[in-house]
Design an enzyme around this catalytic site. Structure first.
Site, PDB file in Angstrom:
ATOM      1  N   GLY A 122      -1.825  -4.275  10.339  1.00 25.44           N
ATOM      2  CA  GLY A 122      -3.389  -4.556  10.191  1.00 25.44           C
ATOM      3  C   GLY A 122      -3.268  -5.875   9.284  1.00 25.44           C
ATOM      4  N   GLN A 129      -6.162 -12.136   3.323  1.00 25.53           N
ATOM      5  CA  GLN A 129      -4.781 -12.448   3.283  1.00 25.53           C
ATOM      6  C   GLN A 129      -4.429 -13.886   4.224  1.00 25.53           C
ATOM      7  OE1 GLN A 129      -3.995  -8.172   5.102  1.00 25.53           O
ATOM      8  NE2 GLN A 129      -2.241  -8.626   3.756  1.00 25.53           N
ATOM      9  N   CYS A 150       2.189  -3.726   2.345  1.00 25.09           N
ATOM     10  CA  CYS A 150       1.162  -4.350   2.453  1.00 25.09           C
ATOM     11  C   CYS A 150       2.037  -5.970   2.761  1.00 25.09           C
ATOM     12  CB  CYS A 150       0.149  -4.477   1.420  1.00 25.09           C
ATOM     13  SG  CYS A 150      -1.211  -5.875   1.643  1.00 25.09           S
ATOM     14  N   LEU A 151       1.306  -6.553   3.945  1.00 24.69           N
ATOM     15  CA  LEU A 151       1.943  -7.974   4.105  1.00 24.69           C
ATOM     16  C   LEU A 151       1.886  -8.997   3.077  1.00 24.69           C
ATOM     17  CD1 LEU A 151       0.763  -8.540   7.980  1.00 24.69           C
ATOM     18  CD2 LEU A 151       3.047  -7.910   6.933  1.00 24.69           C
ATOM     19  N   HIS A 181      -6.990   1.089   4.145  1.00 24.64           N
ATOM     20  CA  HIS A 181      -6.411  -0.005   3.664  1.00 24.64           C
ATOM     21  C   HIS A 181      -7.066  -1.319   3.810  1.00 24.64           C
ATOM     22  CE1 HIS A 181      -2.155  -1.978   2.561  1.00 24.64           C
ATOM     23  NE2 HIS A 181      -2.896  -3.167   3.179  1.00 24.64           N
ATOM     24  N   GLU A 182      -7.150  -1.665   5.035  1.00 19.99           N
ATOM     25  CA  GLU A 182      -7.991  -2.837   5.428  1.00 19.99           C
ATOM     26  C   GLU A 182      -9.291  -2.952   4.774  1.00 19.99           C
ATOM     27  OE1 GLU A 182      -5.877  -5.081   6.191  1.00 19.99           O
ATOM     28  OE2 GLU A 182      -4.240  -3.690   6.856  1.00 19.99           O
ATOM     29  N   HIS A 237      -9.042  -4.054   1.407  1.00 20.64           N
ATOM     30  CA  HIS A 237      -8.873  -5.676   1.061  1.00 20.64           C
ATOM     31  C   HIS A 237      -9.953  -6.316   1.031  1.00 20.64           C
ATOM     32  CE1 HIS A 237      -4.677  -6.605   1.478  1.00 20.64           C
ATOM     33  NE2 HIS A 237      -4.353  -5.790   2.264  1.00 20.64           N
TER      34      HIS A 237
HETATM   35 NI    NI Z   1      -2.524  -5.208   3.070  1.00 20.91          NI
END
Ligand code: NI
Length: 169
Positions: A45, A50, A92-93, A134-135, A138
């Protein structure tokens, strides 16, 4: 185009993103670039903030590119209902190499607009429910570490600070 992924510590990750209003070619290009960026980073995701773009837009593919029909685009998503509870590890990236057991619903229904602006709802279970939450978080400036214990969060923050000082973040 592959975007560099914005890491924890940058303001864009912790503010409310702007709603998507124009469903045009520019949005299509951004979505394509976000998928490319996500796959290159081996993520499931990715949210627009991000990539440094404060827009309520995210892409999800829990098959990591193995099944083209599993690609999901959510514009202006909202979690409308949840059910059950799980506490699996999450990452998370924007927080590379950091994982923590994070409470999330077992099932979650998201309402969003697709790439053409059409509203739809979708229910996910387990990893997909986690990705929806999660997304969507964000896009509201919330990172997964907000959902873990203060003790664990502080230890992660200390680790990140140390890495920042060392120029490794
Ligand atoms: Ni994330």
């Amino acid at each position: 185009m592959i975007y560099p992924i914005v890491k924890y510590g940058q303001e864009v990750l912790e503010i409310q993103a702007e709603p998507v209003i124009a469903f045009d070619a520019e949005l299509e290009k951004l979505v394509a670039d976000m998928f490319e960026t996500m796959y290159a980073a081996n993520g499931v995701g990715l949210a627009a903030p991000q990539t440094g773009i404060s827009k309520k837009l995210c892409v999800i593919d829990i098959t990591s590119g193995e099944n083209p029909s599993a690609k999901i685009v959510l514009a202006n998503p909202e979690i409308v209902s949840t059910e059950g509870k799980t506490g699996l590890e999450e990452g998370c990236l924007s927080l590379p190499d950091i994982r923590a057991k994070t409470p999330r619903p077992k099932r979650a229904t998201v309402r969003a607009q697709d790439i053409h602006g059409n509203t739809f709802s979708m229910t996910g279970e387990d990893l997909l429910a986690r990705a929806f939450c999660h997304e969507t978080d964000h896009l509201n400036g919330i990172l997964f570490i907000k959902h873990i214990s203060m003790l664990k969060r502080d230890s992660i923050k200390r680790k990140v600070k140390k890495m920042m000082k060392a120029g490794e973040w």
